[in-house]
Design a protein around this motif. Structure first.
Motif, PDB file in Angstrom:
ATOM      1  N   GLN A 111     -16.849 -28.599 -85.263  1.00 52.65           N
ATOM      2  CA  GLN A 111     -16.053 -28.452 -83.961  1.00 52.65           C
ATOM      3  C   GLN A 111     -14.123 -28.194 -84.017  1.00 52.65           C
ATOM      4  O   GLN A 111     -14.564 -26.637 -83.174  1.00 52.65           O
ATOM      5  N   THR A 112     -13.820 -28.060 -84.999  1.00 52.21           N
ATOM      6  CA  THR A 112     -12.074 -27.603 -85.236  1.00 52.21           C
ATOM      7  C   THR A 112     -12.580 -26.506 -86.629  1.00 52.21           C
ATOM      8  O   THR A 112     -11.517 -25.741 -86.127  1.00 52.21           O
ATOM      9  N   THR A 113     -13.075 -25.844 -86.341  1.00 53.67           N
ATOM     10  CA  THR A 113     -13.446 -24.761 -87.405  1.00 53.67           C
ATOM     11  C   THR A 113     -13.980 -23.497 -86.941  1.00 53.67           C
ATOM     12  O   THR A 113     -13.511 -22.600 -87.089  1.00 53.67           O
ATOM     13  N   PHE A 114     -15.124 -24.218 -86.148  1.00 53.15           N
ATOM     14  CA  PHE A 114     -15.859 -22.541 -85.646  1.00 53.15           C
ATOM     15  C   PHE A 114     -16.290 -23.324 -84.348  1.00 53.15           C
ATOM     16  O   PHE A 114     -16.260 -24.064 -83.584  1.00 53.15           O
ATOM     17  N   GLN A 115     -16.544 -22.047 -83.880  1.00 54.52           N
ATOM     18  CA  GLN A 115     -17.097 -22.181 -82.323  1.00 54.52           C
ATOM     19  C   GLN A 115     -18.515 -20.669 -82.184  1.00 54.52           C
ATOM     20  O   GLN A 115     -18.490 -19.811 -82.695  1.00 54.52           O
ATOM     21  N   ILE A 116     -19.113 -21.121 -80.778  1.00 56.76           N
ATOM     22  CA  ILE A 116     -20.053 -20.748 -80.618  1.00 56.76           C
ATOM     23  C   ILE A 116     -19.878 -19.501 -78.731  1.00 56.76           C
ATOM     24  O   ILE A 116     -19.416 -20.520 -78.238  1.00 56.76           O
ATOM     25  N   THR A 117     -19.173 -18.797 -78.765  1.00 52.80           N
ATOM     26  CA  THR A 117     -18.516 -17.785 -77.930  1.00 52.80           C
ATOM     27  C   THR A 117     -19.667 -17.201 -76.803  1.00 52.80           C
ATOM     28  O   THR A 117     -20.343 -17.825 -77.237  1.00 52.80           O
ATOM     29  N   GLY A 118     -19.598 -16.928 -75.607  1.00 48.83           N
ATOM     30  CA  GLY A 118     -20.371 -17.203 -74.691  1.00 48.83           C
ATOM     31  C   GLY A 118     -21.565 -15.856 -75.067  1.00 48.83           C
ATOM     32  O   GLY A 118     -22.682 -15.674 -73.947  1.00 48.83           O
ATOM     33  N   ASN A 119     -20.939 -14.827 -75.069  1.00 49.46           N
ATOM     34  CA  ASN A 119     -21.760 -13.740 -75.912  1.00 49.46           C
ATOM     35  C   ASN A 119     -22.312 -14.177 -77.222  1.00 49.46           C
ATOM     36  O   ASN A 119     -23.067 -13.262 -77.884  1.00 49.46           O
ATOM     37  N   ARG A 120     -22.713 -15.199 -77.781  1.00 48.62           N
ATOM     38  CA  ARG A 120     -23.179 -15.922 -78.752  1.00 48.62           C
ATOM     39  C   ARG A 120     -22.731 -15.183 -80.298  1.00 48.62           C
ATOM     40  O   ARG A 120     -23.166 -14.706 -81.303  1.00 48.62           O
ATOM     41  N   MET A 121     -21.038 -14.929 -80.315  1.00 46.95           N
ATOM     42  CA  MET A 121     -20.226 -14.511 -81.734  1.00 46.95           C
ATOM     43  C   MET A 121     -20.357 -15.882 -82.461  1.00 46.95           C
ATOM     44  O   MET A 121     -19.715 -16.619 -81.269  1.00 46.95           O
ATOM     45  N   LEU A 122     -20.858 -16.133 -83.699  1.00 44.66           N
ATOM     46  CA  LEU A 122     -19.935 -16.966 -83.965  1.00 44.66           C
ATOM     47  C   LEU A 122     -18.840 -16.817 -84.775  1.00 44.66           C
ATOM     48  O   LEU A 122     -18.188 -16.045 -85.507  1.00 44.66           O
ATOM     49  N   GLN A 123     -17.260 -17.864 -84.067  1.00 46.39           N
ATOM     50  CA  GLN A 123     -15.648 -17.377 -84.783  1.00 46.39           C
ATOM     51  C   GLN A 123     -15.295 -17.693 -85.945  1.00 46.39           C
ATOM     52  O   GLN A 123     -15.939 -19.730 -85.560  1.00 46.39           O
ATOM     53  N   ASN A 147     -22.875 -12.202 -85.850  1.00 40.07           N
ATOM     54  CA  ASN A 147     -24.142 -12.464 -84.592  1.00 40.07           C
ATOM     55  C   ASN A 147     -24.976 -13.341 -84.342  1.00 40.07           C
ATOM     56  O   ASN A 147     -25.848 -13.174 -85.586  1.00 40.07           O
ATOM     57  N   ILE A 148     -25.656 -14.287 -83.538  1.00 40.21           N
ATOM     58  CA  ILE A 148     -27.030 -14.887 -82.991  1.00 40.21           C
ATOM     59  C   ILE A 148     -27.487 -14.376 -82.056  1.00 40.21           C
ATOM     60  O   ILE A 148     -27.192 -14.309 -81.541  1.00 40.21           O
ATOM     61  N   PHE A 186     -34.620 -15.409 -78.857  1.00 42.56           N
ATOM     62  CA  PHE A 186     -35.211 -15.376 -77.763  1.00 42.56           C
ATOM     63  C   PHE A 186     -36.110 -16.488 -77.082  1.00 42.56           C
ATOM     64  O   PHE A 186     -36.565 -17.561 -78.567  1.00 42.56           O
ATOM     65  N   PRO A 187     -36.034 -16.683 -76.137  1.00 41.57           N
ATOM     66  CA  PRO A 187     -35.785 -15.457 -75.268  1.00 41.57           C
ATOM     67  C   PRO A 187     -33.864 -15.550 -74.875  1.00 41.57           C
ATOM     68  O   PRO A 187     -33.628 -16.717 -75.557  1.00 41.57           O
ATOM     69  N   SER A 188     -33.988 -14.751 -74.613  1.00 38.10           N
ATOM     70  CA  SER A 188     -32.282 -14.382 -74.333  1.00 38.10           C
ATOM     71  C   SER A 188     -31.089 -15.397 -73.480  1.00 38.10           C
ATOM     72  O   SER A 188     -29.842 -15.793 -73.763  1.00 38.10           O
ATOM     73  N   ASN A 189     -32.055 -16.425 -72.690  1.00 39.33           N
ATOM     74  CA  ASN A 189     -31.909 -17.529 -71.790  1.00 39.33           C
ATOM     75  C   ASN A 189     -31.083 -18.827 -72.756  1.00 39.33           C
ATOM     76  O   ASN A 189     -31.195 -19.238 -71.460  1.00 39.33           O
ATOM     77  N   ALA A 190     -31.945 -19.259 -73.792  1.00 39.84           N
ATOM     78  CA  ALA A 190     -32.112 -20.200 -73.580  1.00 39.84           C
ATOM     79  C   ALA A 190     -30.235 -20.364 -74.345  1.00 39.84           C
ATOM     80  O   ALA A 190     -29.416 -20.239 -74.769  1.00 39.84           O
ATOM     81  N   GLN A 191     -30.697 -21.956 -74.362  1.00 43.45           N
ATOM     82  CA  GLN A 191     -29.195 -22.459 -74.290  1.00 43.45           C
ATOM     83  C   GLN A 191     -28.833 -22.903 -76.088  1.00 43.45           C
ATOM     84  O   GLN A 191     -29.647 -23.258 -76.084  1.00 43.45           O
TER      85      GLN A 191
END
Length: 470
Positions: free
Chosen positions: A134-146, A106-107, A110-115
């Motif tokens: 980019q073919t191994t990991f991604q960051i979801t919209g809710n800032r989860m590293l998957q 989980n990433i 602060f601030p939470s609206n940072a891109q």
């Protein structure tokens, strides 16, 4: 005490990661940072008013070998307005069998609206530079590293991921994620050759080394531990295989005549649950001959008969021998070691055939005894065996037998009982000067079968009741 970055070094030797010692060897003169035993750099004291760029040289050592890397730390003023990662560094361990869309971190920023954006720190690529982040990991919209692609520790064991956060006012900060891919037992041990061929003399000593099978496993630690085993081909127990080192040794005296070759099927197995993995190899052992067998005659002795008028060169007989060895170790030569009358006979040294070598005389020597020796051509020492040959020399039958008198006249009563002896008609043979070899039979005058003659003595007996008037 806040973590700044997690560093991880990998030692290709088979030892625990805990044996690696980390140290900051330069760039930390103000002692602003420290490094723990697991490779985590922390703040050592307050960084207020210490903004600036610090270039730390970190060394990882196993006590013998070492390597270094450069860590650049930018300390920002607290009023900079830049986004803040909490924490600014993370160390993540993930198994190489982790499936897609599994969250590994989980990433928090602060601030939470940072891109947020993500990219791979190229300076930490271990191998296979064509692998893209980019073919191994991604960051979801809710800032989860998957995880989104397959992981393979043997291909890529460490990812150093740099996160970038950008505020609406274009202020930028960075954080580092160190992802260590942990091993599973997904590789079978591999031998350096699927087939081995080796030759041994049958005189090879017990406990001699035959060969060492070399195997390796791409996995690490207990996943790379394996053992060697003979599956088949060793029913007579001539060989033993060290389960840890793969060294094949002899355990018994070898005997080519009993077993000239062995085909051993070898397995190399990692027994780690739940699915042991293994590979196999074949070892062909050819047993080479040594001269360890003496020739053997086919009979304990040999006996032949010939007449004394046979010419020189006449074949008498052929004693034979064989040798269980091979090649020159089984090639035989025959010799006459001794004979009763010297030079009476000769022998073909290659075939063993015996021939007359001089004119024989049965009246002087009627029985010859020869001692034969057969030897092989073995090296370094030839082996031999002996046997006896007896040759009877018979005189030539030149003259007919002669009765002691040309005729016999005798009168007998008709009352003579059946089986009674009538007369002995002895004859002798001038060739043999004896009557023992003469045989007798009635050829005429006995149409009524009244008499019989004993075949070897010449005794005539009454065979039927006699009748004077008949």
């Amino acid at each position: 005490g806040s973590p700044v970055i997690y560093l991880s070094a990998v030692d290709d030797d088979r030892s625990s990661l805990n044996t690696i010692v980390y140290s900051i060897v330069s760039g930390n003169s103000a002692s602003l940072f420290s490094i723990s035993v697991n490779g985590t750099i922390h703040t050592h004291r307050s960084l207020v008013g210490m903004d600036g760029t610090y270039e730390l040289t970190v060394q990882a050592s196993d006590g013998v070998q070492y390597s270094s890397c450069l860590v650049i730390v930018n300390v920002l003023p607290s009023s900079s307005g830049k986004p803040l990662f909490l924490p600014p560094a993370q160390l993540i361990r993930v198994s190489e069998d982790t499936g897609p869309l599994i969250t590994i971190a989980n990433i928090s920023v602060f601030p939470s609206n940072a891109q947020l954006s993500i990219y791979l720190n190229d300076s930490y690529i271990i191998r296979n530079e064509s692998r893209t982040l980019q073919t191994t990991f991604q960051i979801t919209g809710n800032r989860m590293l998957q995880v989104i692609g397959p992981l393979d520790r043997e291909e890529f064991s460490v990812f150093v991921v740099q996160l970038q956060a950008t505020t609406l006012t274009d202020m930028v900060s960075f954080a580092t994620l160190t992802i260590i891919v942990t091993d599973i037992n997904d590789n079978a041990p591999a031998v350096d050759s699927l087939s081995y061929n080796v030759s041994l003399l049958e005189s090879t000593a017990i406990n001699s080394s035959v060969l060492t099978i070399v195997a390796s496993d791409l996995d690490t630690f207990e996943n790379s531990e394996f053992e060697f085993l003979i599956l088949s081909g060793n029913e007579n127990g001539f060989f033993a295989l060290n389960s840890l080192t793969g060294e094949l040794t002899t355990t018994l005296s070898l005997d080519r005549e009993q077993e000239s070759e062995s085909c051993l099927q070898i397995s190399v197995t990692n027994h780690l649950s739940p699915h042991p993995l293994s590979s196999q190899a074949k070892v062909n052992v050819a047993i080479q001959d040594v001269n360890d067998n003496s020739p053997q005659f086919s009979e304990n002795f040999y006996q032949y008969s010939i007449t004394d008028d046979e010419p020189i060169g006449t074949f008498v007989g052929q004693p034979s021998a064989n040798d269980q060895d091979l090649g020159s170790n089984s090639e035989l030569l025959y010799f006459i070691f001794h004979q009763t009358d010297p030079n009476s006979f000769v022998i073909d040294q290659f075939t063993g055939s015996v021939y007359v070598n001089k004119q024989l005389d049965s009246s002087s020597v009627s029985r010859h005894e020869l001692t034969l020796v057969v030897t092989d051509r073995g090296s370094p020492v030839a082996r031999r065996t002996s046997s006896n040959v007896f040759i009877n020399v018979l005189p030539v039958n030149r003259f007919p037998p002669e009765f002691l008198q040309p005729s016999f006249n005798i009168s007998i009563p008709e009352t003579l009982s059946i089986g009674a002896l009538v007369l002995n008609v002895e004859a002798t043979d001038p060739d043999f000067n004896s009557s023992h070899l003469v045989q007798y039979e009635i050829v005429s005058g006995n149409e009524a079968n009244s008499f019989s003659v004993e075949r070897t003595t010449g005794d005539i007996f009454v065979e039927e009741r006699l009748d004077y008037l008949a």
